[in-house]
Write a protein that holds these residues in place. Structure first.
Motif, short mmCIF file in Angstrom:
data_model
loop_
_atom_site.label_atom_id
_atom_site.label_comp_id
_atom_site.label_asym_id
_atom_site.label_seq_id
_atom_site.Cartn_x
_atom_site.Cartn_y
_atom_site.Cartn_z
N ASN A 48 42.58 49.37 39.84
CA ASN A 48 42.55 47.97 39.72
C ASN A 48 41.24 47.87 40.95
O ASN A 48 40.47 46.96 40.43
CB ASN A 48 43.58 47.21 39.98
CG ASN A 48 44.35 46.86 38.88
OD1 ASN A 48 44.28 46.96 37.85
ND2 ASN A 48 45.92 46.79 39.35
N ALA A 49 41.21 48.48 41.85
CA ALA A 49 40.41 48.48 43.01
C ALA A 49 39.08 48.63 42.45
O ALA A 49 38.04 48.06 42.65
CB ALA A 49 40.88 48.95 44.23
N ILE A 52 37.59 46.02 40.12
CA ILE A 52 37.09 44.96 41.02
C ILE A 52 35.44 45.32 41.51
O ILE A 52 34.69 44.65 41.54
CB ILE A 52 38.06 44.54 42.12
CG1 ILE A 52 39.18 43.93 41.44
CG2 ILE A 52 37.19 43.55 42.98
CD1 ILE A 52 40.30 43.42 42.30
N VAL A 53 35.56 46.56 42.30
CA VAL A 53 34.24 47.06 42.95
C VAL A 53 33.09 47.13 41.92
O VAL A 53 32.01 46.90 42.08
CB VAL A 53 34.68 48.28 43.65
CG1 VAL A 53 33.30 49.08 44.09
CG2 VAL A 53 35.59 47.97 44.79
N ASN A 61 41.85 40.68 37.74
CA ASN A 61 40.95 40.91 38.93
C ASN A 61 40.94 39.57 40.11
O ASN A 61 40.91 40.03 40.94
CB ASN A 61 39.55 41.11 38.48
CG ASN A 61 39.14 42.43 37.85
OD1 ASN A 61 40.05 43.10 37.96
ND2 ASN A 61 38.02 42.49 37.60
N LYS A 62 41.04 38.40 39.64
CA LYS A 62 40.92 37.28 40.27
C LYS A 62 42.11 37.22 41.42
O LYS A 62 42.16 37.31 42.42
CB LYS A 62 40.80 35.94 39.49
CG LYS A 62 40.85 34.75 40.44
CD LYS A 62 40.60 33.55 39.65
CE LYS A 62 40.53 32.25 40.71
NZ LYS A 62 40.66 31.01 40.16
N ASN A 64 44.11 40.12 42.05
CA ASN A 64 43.91 41.26 42.58
C ASN A 64 42.89 41.23 43.77
O ASN A 64 43.39 41.75 44.84
CB ASN A 64 43.83 42.47 41.70
CG ASN A 64 44.89 42.73 40.91
OD1 ASN A 64 45.98 42.64 41.25
ND2 ASN A 64 44.63 43.41 39.59
N ARG A 65 41.87 40.39 43.51
CA ARG A 65 40.89 40.44 44.54
C ARG A 65 41.39 39.71 45.84
O ARG A 65 41.49 40.07 46.84
CB ARG A 65 39.76 39.66 44.01
CG ARG A 65 38.35 39.55 44.90
CD ARG A 65 37.36 39.27 44.58
NE ARG A 65 36.94 40.06 43.30
CZ ARG A 65 36.86 39.52 42.12
NH1 ARG A 65 37.04 38.46 41.86
NH2 ARG A 65 36.11 40.39 41.06
N ASN A 69 42.78 41.57 49.69
CA ASN A 69 42.06 40.97 50.99
C ASN A 69 43.00 41.21 51.95
O ASN A 69 42.54 41.67 53.10
CB ASN A 69 41.76 39.45 50.88
CG ASN A 69 40.60 39.17 50.19
OD1 ASN A 69 39.87 40.10 50.17
ND2 ASN A 69 40.44 37.98 49.60
N ASN A 72 42.24 44.65 53.54
CA ASN A 72 40.99 45.19 53.85
C ASN A 72 41.18 44.95 55.49
O ASN A 72 40.29 43.83 55.95
CB ASN A 72 39.95 44.24 53.29
CG ASN A 72 38.54 44.97 53.58
OD1 ASN A 72 38.32 46.03 53.91
ND2 ASN A 72 37.49 43.85 53.16
N ALA A 112 36.32 49.77 48.32
CA ALA A 112 37.01 48.59 48.13
C ALA A 112 37.57 47.75 49.19
O ALA A 112 37.65 46.50 49.52
CB ALA A 112 38.02 48.76 47.20
#
Length: 141
Positions: A48-49, A52-53, A61-62, A64-65, A69, A72, A112
């Motif tokens: 998944n990461a 997205i990257v 993706n939305k 998960n993004r 966060n 990070n 990511a």
């Protein structure tokens, strides 16, 4: 003296559905509620990461993004060993495959989650990690 125990109940309606969970003793929690500082990342999270990257179009993706966060942050140490232990091609990885998958996972995590710490392995760590693969597969045989 015993500490009192309290139960808190509430309804939570986030803008995006929970898609990322952390296994903990006694169950699992959405990523945003974990107190864990070391996160062992499996192939699903790595995939998944990476999606997205690389600008992929996966349906999650939305959300998960949003939930990613939380990872990070310099407060987390991310380790791709679970993904490497799982191997690819639906078979137990060889030692070289395990090392390759670990390094690939490490690169994905670093890209990511640039603010998080990512586990670095030296040769002795690769060997110890691969011993886990061998021990785990003995029970299947």
């Amino acid at each position: 003296m015993n500490d009192p125990k309290y139960t808190l109940s509430f309804k939570l309606k986030p803008d995006e559905p929970f898609t990322v969970f952390v296994l903990e003793i006694g169950g699992f929690l959405p990523l945003c509620f974990t107190g864990a500082k070391l996160i062992m990342v499996d192939r699903n999270i790595l995939s998944n990461a990476s999606n997205i990257v690389n600008g992929g179009k996966h349906k999650d993706n939305k959300p998960n993004r949003l939930w990613f966060n939380f990872l990070n942050s310099p407060g987390f140490l991310l380790n791709p060993a679970l993904g490497a232990l799982e191997g690819t091609n639906r078979k137990v990885p060889s030692y070289d495959e395990f090392c390759f998958e670990f390094d690939k996972g490490k690169a994905i995590l670093a890209k990511a989650f640039p603010n998080a710490k990512v586990t670095e392995y030296s040769e002795i760590h690769y060997q110890a990690g691969y011993e886990l693969v061998k021990e785990a597969t003995k029970s299947y045989e």
